[in-house]
Design a protein around this motif. Structure first.
Motif, PDB file in Angstrom:
ATOM      1  N   ASP A 127     -61.617 -70.428 -39.080  1.00  0.00           N
ATOM      2  CA  ASP A 127     -61.651 -69.319 -38.130  1.00  0.00           C
ATOM      3  C   ASP A 127     -61.957 -69.903 -36.757  1.00  0.00           C
ATOM      4  O   ASP A 127     -62.805 -70.785 -36.620  1.00  0.00           O
ATOM      5  CB  ASP A 127     -62.734 -68.316 -38.549  1.00  0.00           C
TER       6      ASP A 127
ATOM      7  N   GLU B 181     -65.415 -69.461 -42.318  1.00  0.00           N
ATOM      8  CA  GLU B 181     -65.244 -68.062 -41.918  1.00  0.00           C
ATOM      9  C   GLU B 181     -66.606 -67.406 -41.912  1.00  0.00           C
ATOM     10  O   GLU B 181     -67.316 -67.431 -42.915  1.00  0.00           O
ATOM     11  CB  GLU B 181     -64.304 -67.356 -42.888  1.00  0.00           C
TER      12      GLU B 181
ATOM     13  N   ALA C 139     -63.790 -63.577 -45.608  1.00  0.00           N
ATOM     14  CA  ALA C 139     -63.891 -64.748 -46.477  1.00  0.00           C
ATOM     15  C   ALA C 139     -63.596 -64.383 -47.928  1.00  0.00           C
ATOM     16  O   ALA C 139     -62.904 -65.120 -48.638  1.00  0.00           O
ATOM     17  CB  ALA C 139     -65.274 -65.384 -46.362  1.00  0.00           C
TER      18      ALA C 139
ATOM     19  N   HIS D 161     -66.564 -71.905 -49.459  1.00  0.00           N
ATOM     20  CA  HIS D 161     -66.704 -71.115 -48.239  1.00  0.00           C
ATOM     21  C   HIS D 161     -68.003 -71.469 -47.542  1.00  0.00           C
ATOM     22  O   HIS D 161     -69.052 -71.540 -48.160  1.00  0.00           O
ATOM     23  CB  HIS D 161     -66.691 -69.609 -48.573  1.00  0.00           C
TER      24      HIS D 161
END
Length: 169
Positions: free
Chosen positions: A95, A51, A57, A73
Motif C-alpha cells: 500500500d 497494508e 488486508a 500481512h
C-alpha cells in the motif's frame, strides 16, 4: 455499485457475510504461462502484504489465499523489514499510504539494501485516484501498480508480470 450484501447468522456459531458485486470483465490478454502459475494450479507463492487497513488486508489475503498463496500481512514498513529478515518472499504487495514509512519510501529502502542479483518483485496498491502515483511508484522501484478496489484476476495478472523473469518481459 449495484451489488448486494447478505448475512447469515447463527447464535453461538458465527456469521457469514456475502458481498456480490457485478464487476466488469477484465480486458486484455493474461499471460497463460506465468499468470496461470500465479493464479491457480501452480506453485504457491510466499507473499508479503503491507497494508494498514485490516479490512482491505483481509480482502486481499482472501483473494490471494483462494489462489493458493501464503500471505504474511504486516501493517507498516518497519514490521515488513523485520519480516524480511526472517523470511524470503516471492513478491510484496505494498500500500502506498502506510503510516510512518510510506510505500514509496519503503520500496526505495528495500531496493537500496538489495545485493547484486537480488530483486524482490513489488506491486504497489493504492486507493488514490488520478495523479502521478503510478509513475512515482515505478520510480521508487515498484514493478507493478494496482488501484483499489481490485479483484483476484487483477492480482494474479500483476503478480505474474512482476515475477516474470526479465528475459520473458
Amino acid at each position: 455499485m449495484g451489488g448486494q450484501i447478505s448475512l447469515e447468522s447463527t447464535l453461538g456459531k458465527g456469521s457469514t457475510f456475502r458481498v456480490d458485486l457485478p464487476l466488469p470483465a477484465v480486458d486484455g490478454h493474461v499471460d497463460t504461462t506465468v499468470a496461470e502459475a500465479v493464479a491457480s494450479g501452480g506453485p504457491s507463492l510466499r507473499l508479503l502484504l503491507l497494508e494498514d487497513d485490516l479490512t482491505v488486508a483481509a480482502v486481499i489475503t482472501g483473494l490471494l489465499e483462494a489462489q493458493g498463496h501464503q500471505i504474511d500481512h504486516v501493517p507498516n514498513g518497519l514490521r515488513a523489514l523485520q519480516a524480511m529478515e526472517s523470511q524470503n518472499y516471492d513478491a510484496a504487495l505494498v500500500d502506498l499510504d502506510l503510516p510512518g514509512v510510506d510505500g514509496f519510501k519503503w520500496a526505495r529502502l528495500v531496493r537500496s539494501r538489495e545485493q547484486d542479483g537480488e530483486h524482490l518483485p513489488m506491486v504497489a496498491i493504492t486507493a488514490r485516484s488520478g495523479g502521478d502515483e503510478e509513475t512515482r511508484a515505478r520510480e521508487a522501484g515498484m514493478d507493478g501498480f494496482l488501484r483499489k478496489p481490485l479483484h483476484g484476476q487483477q492480482l494474479a495478472k500483476a503478480l505474474a508480470a512482476a515475477i516474470r523473469p526479465p528475459q520473458l518481459a
